[in-house]
Design a protein around this motif. Structure first.
Motif, mmCIF file in Angstrom:
data_model
loop_
_atom_site.group_PDB
_atom_site.id
_atom_site.type_symbol
_atom_site.label_atom_id
_atom_site.label_comp_id
_atom_site.label_asym_id
_atom_site.label_seq_id
_atom_site.Cartn_x
_atom_site.Cartn_y
_atom_site.Cartn_z
ATOM 1 N N TRP A 1 14.550 49.105 39.981
ATOM 2 C CA TRP A 1 14.156 49.053 41.414
ATOM 3 C C TRP A 1 14.130 50.370 41.905
ATOM 4 C CZ3 TRP A 1 17.689 45.929 38.674
ATOM 5 C CH2 TRP A 1 17.474 44.501 38.849
ATOM 6 N N GLU A 2 13.032 50.549 43.008
ATOM 7 C CA GLU A 2 12.921 51.598 43.706
ATOM 8 C C GLU A 2 13.211 51.207 45.182
ATOM 9 O OE1 GLU A 2 9.075 53.934 41.676
ATOM 10 O OE2 GLU A 2 8.693 52.718 43.670
ATOM 11 N N GLU A 3 14.174 51.809 45.530
ATOM 12 C CA GLU A 3 15.247 51.412 46.919
ATOM 13 C C GLU A 3 15.552 50.081 46.497
ATOM 14 O OE1 GLU A 3 16.182 53.248 49.109
ATOM 15 O OE2 GLU A 3 14.922 54.927 48.530
ATOM 16 N N ASP A 4 15.263 48.901 47.260
ATOM 17 C CA ASP A 4 15.497 47.545 47.041
ATOM 18 C C ASP A 4 14.571 46.634 46.384
ATOM 19 O OD1 ASP A 4 18.184 48.037 47.947
ATOM 20 O OD2 ASP A 4 17.885 47.447 50.051
ATOM 21 N N GLU A 5 13.326 47.316 46.165
ATOM 22 C CA GLU A 5 12.361 46.567 45.590
ATOM 23 C C GLU A 5 12.121 46.657 44.017
ATOM 24 O OE1 GLU A 5 10.183 44.848 47.103
ATOM 25 O OE2 GLU A 5 10.805 45.112 49.411
ATOM 26 N N PRO A 6 12.278 45.290 43.388
ATOM 27 C CA PRO A 6 11.968 45.438 41.958
ATOM 28 C C PRO A 6 10.594 45.967 41.480
ATOM 29 C CG PRO A 6 11.517 43.197 42.693
ATOM 30 C CD PRO A 6 12.103 44.047 43.965
ATOM 31 N N LEU A 7 10.642 46.769 40.197
ATOM 32 C CA LEU A 7 9.292 47.282 39.540
ATOM 33 C C LEU A 7 8.807 46.339 38.567
ATOM 34 C CD1 LEU A 7 10.075 50.917 39.429
ATOM 35 C CD2 LEU A 7 8.541 49.787 41.080
ATOM 36 N N LEU A 8 7.549 46.303 38.511
ATOM 37 C CA LEU A 8 7.012 45.552 37.229
ATOM 38 C C LEU A 8 6.146 46.376 36.438
ATOM 39 C CD1 LEU A 8 5.644 42.350 39.207
ATOM 40 C CD2 LEU A 8 7.983 42.419 37.843
ATOM 41 N N GLY A 9 6.187 46.092 35.015
ATOM 42 C CA GLY A 9 5.120 46.726 34.175
ATOM 43 C C GLY A 9 5.617 48.085 33.695
ATOM 44 N N HIS A 10 5.641 49.163 34.472
ATOM 45 C CA HIS A 10 6.221 50.390 34.180
ATOM 46 C C HIS A 10 6.240 51.235 35.543
ATOM 47 C CE1 HIS A 10 2.069 51.929 35.257
ATOM 48 N NE2 HIS A 10 1.716 50.799 34.584
ATOM 49 N N ALA A 11 6.715 52.296 35.415
ATOM 50 C CA ALA A 11 7.017 53.167 36.669
ATOM 51 C C ALA A 11 5.761 53.377 37.381
ATOM 52 C CB ALA A 11 7.549 54.626 36.172
ATOM 53 N N ARG A 12 5.640 53.244 38.512
ATOM 54 C CA ARG A 12 4.412 53.430 39.567
ATOM 55 C C ARG A 12 4.228 54.957 39.728
ATOM 56 N NH1 ARG A 12 2.984 48.859 42.801
ATOM 57 N NH2 ARG A 12 2.253 50.112 44.257
ATOM 58 N N ASP A 13 2.910 55.604 39.528
ATOM 59 C CA ASP A 13 2.537 57.000 39.284
ATOM 60 C C ASP A 13 1.931 57.208 40.786
ATOM 61 O OD1 ASP A 13 1.039 59.194 39.494
ATOM 62 O OD2 ASP A 13 -0.086 58.726 37.823
ATOM 63 N N PRO A 14 2.736 58.020 41.701
ATOM 64 C CA PRO A 14 2.441 58.386 43.124
ATOM 65 C C PRO A 14 0.980 58.774 43.290
ATOM 66 C CG PRO A 14 3.723 60.085 42.158
ATOM 67 C CD PRO A 14 3.682 59.052 41.128
ATOM 68 N N TYR A 15 0.320 59.216 42.132
ATOM 69 C CA TYR A 15 -1.159 59.688 42.246
ATOM 70 C C TYR A 15 -2.244 58.753 41.948
ATOM 71 C CZ TYR A 15 1.291 64.196 42.447
ATOM 72 O OH TYR A 15 2.055 65.092 42.853
ATOM 73 N N HIS A 16 -1.796 57.311 41.621
ATOM 74 C CA HIS A 16 -2.347 56.158 41.168
ATOM 75 C C HIS A 16 -2.490 55.344 42.292
ATOM 76 C CE1 HIS A 16 -3.897 53.341 37.856
ATOM 77 N NE2 HIS A 16 -3.762 52.645 39.056
ATOM 78 N N ARG A 17 -3.984 54.984 42.753
ATOM 79 C CA ARG A 17 -4.035 53.874 43.697
ATOM 80 C C ARG A 17 -5.027 52.923 43.440
ATOM 81 N NH1 ARG A 17 -5.528 55.916 49.249
ATOM 82 N NH2 ARG A 17 -6.377 53.883 49.564
ATOM 83 N N ILE A 18 -5.243 51.924 44.257
ATOM 84 C CA ILE A 18 -5.947 50.774 44.235
ATOM 85 C C ILE A 18 -6.643 50.658 45.260
ATOM 86 C CG2 ILE A 18 -6.155 48.203 43.845
ATOM 87 C CD1 ILE A 18 -4.102 48.378 41.689
ATOM 88 N N ASP A 19 -8.036 50.377 45.374
ATOM 89 C CA ASP A 19 -8.875 50.076 46.447
ATOM 90 C C ASP A 19 -9.510 48.803 46.076
ATOM 91 O OD1 ASP A 19 -8.245 52.319 48.429
ATOM 92 O OD2 ASP A 19 -9.221 53.579 46.609
ATOM 93 N N VAL A 20 -9.850 47.942 46.833
ATOM 94 C CA VAL A 20 -10.567 46.744 46.793
ATOM 95 C C VAL A 20 -11.624 46.725 47.883
ATOM 96 C CG1 VAL A 20 -10.872 44.182 46.676
ATOM 97 C CG2 VAL A 20 -8.731 45.536 45.869
ATOM 98 N N ARG A 21 -12.772 46.650 47.382
ATOM 99 C CA ARG A 21 -14.161 46.664 48.416
ATOM 100 C C ARG A 21 -14.925 45.453 48.102
ATOM 101 N NH1 ARG A 21 -11.014 49.343 50.670
ATOM 102 N NH2 ARG A 21 -11.240 51.521 50.991
ATOM 103 N N ARG A 22 -15.250 44.542 49.267
ATOM 104 C CA ARG A 22 -16.256 43.657 49.381
ATOM 105 C C ARG A 22 -17.537 44.419 48.973
ATOM 106 N NH1 ARG A 22 -13.013 42.022 53.461
ATOM 107 N NH2 ARG A 22 -12.258 39.962 53.265
ATOM 108 N N SER A 23 -18.356 43.811 48.264
ATOM 109 C CA SER A 23 -19.834 44.400 47.961
ATOM 110 C C SER A 23 -20.883 43.136 47.847
ATOM 111 C CB SER A 23 -19.614 44.900 46.502
ATOM 112 O OG SER A 23 -21.126 45.431 45.954
ATOM 113 N N SER A 24 -22.000 43.609 47.955
ATOM 114 C CA SER A 24 -23.190 42.689 47.740
ATOM 115 C C SER A 24 -24.148 42.857 46.472
ATOM 116 C CB SER A 24 -24.227 42.670 49.113
ATOM 117 O OG SER A 24 -24.642 44.060 49.241
ATOM 118 N N ARG A 25 -23.600 43.963 45.750
ATOM 119 C CA ARG A 25 -24.271 43.934 44.523
ATOM 120 C C ARG A 25 -24.224 42.664 43.655
ATOM 121 N NH1 ARG A 25 -22.582 50.110 41.890
ATOM 122 N NH2 ARG A 25 -21.510 50.905 43.879
#
Length: 275
Positions: A137-161
């Motif tokens: 757990w980080e604070e009171d939130e469970p973690l999945l998969g592996h430790a989360r990297d603070p420099y890693h992020r996800i961005d989702v963008r709509r596209s017309s490609r």
């Protein structure tokens, strides 16, 4: 001279790297409390691209025992073509270590989890714990998969490609309404397509994967003509917050398939999921 950040990151990969974290981290083994710490650190062993949490020995609630020595490092190329740098990709198990130290075991409540005490003078008073063996757990939130990297992020963008996915000339999906998911320094985006734009049959797969940033994925075998491609596509039906914009959409392992974007064939990138 200006510094390109992703090149600097690659140059640091052979080093033992660490980053202090300001979140409270709780670790359990079954119903037994292993550690609660306000001073965790993320540790990247040399050539590892995914971090592990290390906790101070002073915050452990259990004793450590000597553990077995794991296999030697199995470095695998990641990147375009066959020329990518050899790394310890996320599929390489925790038992493989590329830093100096000693394997240890944690026993609690009849269960056992692996750890590793680094010899490095900065980190010698911490123990790195195998994420898969414990509950986190980080604070009171469970973690999945592996430790989360603070420099890693996800961005989702709509596209017309216009995106076309095919296998040996058989079109599997084609869409002009993809959502493009950009993740960390991964060299290509993932294309998530509406189910209505998938023309291939999607069959239930036995593969089960978990992403620390996106959640648990439902995989599909994909029928391509007379062939069935095992676990070639996936979707997130109940994603974590970072991936809520791709809920229910379908993505394909483009590293195994033929991908065209706006009519231009895309070079395949070698990843841990290429085979």
């Amino acid at each position: 001279m200006a510094l390109r950040l992703d090149h600097a990151w690659m140059r640091s990969l052979p080093e033992l790297r660490w980053q202090p974290v300001v979140k409270r981290v709780t670790v359990r083994l079954g119903d037994q409390l292993v550690a609660v710490t306000d001073h965790p650190v993320l540790v990247f062993e040399p050539k590892r691209v995914v971090a592990s949490y290390a906790v101070p020995l002073a915050d452990l609630r259990v004793a450590l025992e000597p553990g077995p020595t794991g296999p030697p490092p199995d470095y695998r190329p990641v990147g375009f073509g066959e020329g990518g740098p050899p790394l310890l990709d996320p599929s390489v198990p925790f038992a493989v270590h590329s830093a100096d130290g000693e394997p240890v075991l944690v026993r609690a409540g009849g269960r056992t989890g692996a750890g590793f005490r680094l010899s490095d003078p900065v980190l010698h008073d911490h123990v790195v714990l195998d994420f898969d063996a414990f509950e986190w757990w980080e604070e009171d939130e469970p973690l999945l998969g592996h430790a989360r990297d603070p420099y890693h992020r996800i961005d989702v963008r709509r596209s017309s490609r216009r995106v076309r996915i095919s296998h040996e000339g058989v079109v599997l999906a084609e869409s002009a309404e993809p959502r493009m998911l950009f993740e960390g320094t991964f060299p290509l985006p993932r294309y998530y397509l509406p189910r209505g734009d998938v023309v291939a049959d999607l069959l239930p797969s036995t593969l089960d994967t978990t992403c620390a940033y996106k959640g648990r994925a439902t995989h599909y075998d994909v029928r391509a003509g007379d062939a069935v491609l095992p676990a070639a596509a996936w979707t997130y039906e109940d994603p974590l917050d970072d991936a809520r914009d791709v809920i229910g959409l379908v993505s394909f392992y483009q590293e195994r398939l033929d991908l065209e974007v706006d009519g231009e064939p895309q070079e395949r990138v070698r990843t841990p999921w290429s085979e």
